[in-house]
Design a protein around this motif. Structure first.
Motif, PDB file in Angstrom:
ATOM      1  N   UNK A  52      15.987 -30.614 115.391  1.00  0.00           N
ATOM      2  CA  UNK A  52      14.468 -30.234 115.679  1.00  0.00           C
ATOM      3  C   UNK A  52      14.337 -28.963 116.146  1.00  0.00           C
ATOM      4  N   UNK A  53      15.602 -28.184 116.397  1.00  0.00           N
ATOM      5  CA  UNK A  53      15.516 -26.886 116.823  1.00  0.00           C
ATOM      6  C   UNK A  53      16.018 -25.809 115.879  1.00  0.00           C
ATOM      7  N   UNK A  74       5.025 -17.474 109.035  1.00  0.00           N
ATOM      8  CA  UNK A  74       5.635 -18.473 107.834  1.00  0.00           C
ATOM      9  C   UNK A  74       6.663 -19.183 107.937  1.00  0.00           C
ATOM     10  N   UNK A  75       7.778 -18.568 108.649  1.00  0.00           N
ATOM     11  CA  UNK A  75       8.995 -19.557 109.104  1.00  0.00           C
ATOM     12  C   UNK A  75       8.748 -20.352 109.801  1.00  0.00           C
ATOM     13  N   UNK A 109      10.545 -28.998 107.714  1.00  0.00           N
ATOM     14  CA  UNK A 109      11.716 -29.487 107.697  1.00  0.00           C
ATOM     15  C   UNK A 109      11.988 -30.672 109.056  1.00  0.00           C
ATOM     16  N   UNK A 110      11.057 -30.521 109.729  1.00  0.00           N
ATOM     17  CA  UNK A 110      10.891 -31.284 110.888  1.00  0.00           C
ATOM     18  C   UNK A 110      11.332 -30.752 111.993  1.00  0.00           C
ATOM     19  N   UNK A 111      11.323 -29.144 111.999  1.00  0.00           N
ATOM     20  CA  UNK A 111      11.828 -28.320 113.144  1.00  0.00           C
ATOM     21  C   UNK A 111      10.499 -27.751 113.740  1.00  0.00           C
ATOM     22  N   UNK A 112      10.309 -27.960 114.959  1.00  0.00           N
ATOM     23  CA  UNK A 112       9.103 -27.636 115.661  1.00  0.00           C
ATOM     24  C   UNK A 112       9.450 -26.681 116.612  1.00  0.00           C
ATOM     25  N   UNK A 113      10.559 -26.617 117.295  1.00  0.00           N
ATOM     26  CA  UNK A 113      10.958 -25.638 118.484  1.00  0.00           C
ATOM     27  C   UNK A 113      11.943 -24.601 117.908  1.00  0.00           C
ATOM     28  N   UNK A 114      11.389 -23.433 118.136  1.00  0.00           N
ATOM     29  CA  UNK A 114      12.123 -22.134 117.645  1.00  0.00           C
ATOM     30  C   UNK A 114      12.336 -21.311 118.999  1.00  0.00           C
ATOM     31  N   UNK A 115      13.817 -20.604 118.993  1.00  0.00           N
ATOM     32  CA  UNK A 115      14.226 -19.762 119.687  1.00  0.00           C
ATOM     33  C   UNK A 115      14.691 -18.667 119.280  1.00  0.00           C
TER      34      UNK A 115
END
Length: 226
Positions: A136-137, A161-162, A169-175
Motif C-alpha cells: 500500500x506504499x 495523476x500518479x 492499485x490499492x496504494x494510497x501512501x506515497x513517499x
C-alpha cells in the motif's frame, strides 16, 4: 518514436550545459551546483528530506492548457534507458531487482513525451540508505519535465495523476526524497502540499568516510479540509 530521445530536444543541444548553469542561477540553485562540483572531487554532502505525498494531502492541480492536450500513458521500459542516458541519470536505477520493482508514467503531447516520473515498490535507496516500503506504499522518483514543456505546470499535474493511478492499485501512501538544495523540486512539491517526514544528512568523503545521520523527525499535520 514517442518518448525516445530526440535530437529536437533542447537537452541534446551543444550549449545545453551553459543553459543548465543559467537555469540553476535563475532559480536559486547555486548551492546545488556547488555540491555537484564537489562530487567530482569525491565529496558528497547531501541534506535531504523523506516526504509524504498523496491524494489526501493535495487538491488536483490545473493546467493552463485544456487537460485533453496531454494524455497519461506508461513509458515503456525500452524507452527509459535512452532517456536516462540523455539526462545523465544513474543507469543502475533501471536494473531489475525483484525486491524493488518500478514502472514509469508520462504525459504525452501527440507522440512527444513532455514529462515523466517513476514509481518504485518494495524498497528504495537514497544516498546509500535503504528504506523499506509496506504494502500500500510507493516511492516516487525522477520527476522530469523536458525543456520544451517547462512553465506549463506539468510536474505537479503529472504527480497528481500518479496518485490517482496508484490509488487504483490499492496504494494510497506515497513517499519521495527531496534534496534540500534543489529549490526547483521543493517548489513543485510545495504545490502538492507534501509533508516532511524525516530530515537526513548524508556525508561521503573520498569514498572512505560514509555516514547518514537522522537529523529530525517531523510531527504529521492534519490533511487540508475539503
Amino acid at each position: 518514436m514517442s518518448g525516445e530521445a530526440s535530437n529536437t530536444r533542447k537537452e541534446t543541444g551543444r550549449f545545453y550545459k551553459l543553459h543548465l548553469i543559467w537555469y540553476r542561477i535563475r532559480h536559486g540553485m547555486i548551492l546545488l551546483s556547488i555540491r555537484n562540483l564537489l562530487l567530482r572531487l569525491k565529496i558528497n554532502i547531501n541534506p535531504y528530506w523523506i516526504d509524504r505525498e498523496g491524494l489526501d494531502l493535495s487538491a488536483e492541480p490545473r493546467l493552463p492548457e485544456p487537460p485533453e492536450t496531454y494524455r497519461l500513458e506508461a513509458v515503456p521500459r525500452k524507452q527509459l534507458r535512452p532517456l536516462f542516458e540523455l539526462l545523465r541519470y544513474n543507469l543502475d536505477m533501471l536494473e531489475d531487482r525483484p525486491e524493488s520493482p518500478y514502472e514509469a508514467l508520462g504525459l504525452y503531447k501527440g507522440e512527444e513525451l513532455a514529462a515523466f516520473t517513476m514509481m518504485r515498490y518494495g524498497q528504495f535507496e537514497l544516498s546509500g540508505k535503504k528504506f523499506l516500503l509496506s504494502p500500500g506504499e510507493a516511492y516516487l522518483e525522477n520527476m522530469y519535465t523536458f525543456e520544451n514543456f517547462r512553465g506549463k505546470k506539468l510536474a505537479p499535474y503529472l504527480r497528481y495523476q500518479c496518485y490517482k493511478y496508484l490509488e487504483g492499485k490499492g496504494i494510497s501512501r506515497c513517499y519521495s526524497g527531496t534534496q534540500c538544495l534543489n529549490t526547483a523540486s521543493r517548489r513543485f512539491k510545495a504545490k502538492l502540499n507534501i509533508q516532511h517526514e524525516t530530515l537526513y544528512l548524508h556525508i561521503d568523503l573520498f569514498k572512505r568516510f560514509r555516514r547518514t545521520y537522522l537529523l529530525r523527525r517531523y510531527t504529521p499535520s492534519a490533511p487540508p479540509a475539503n
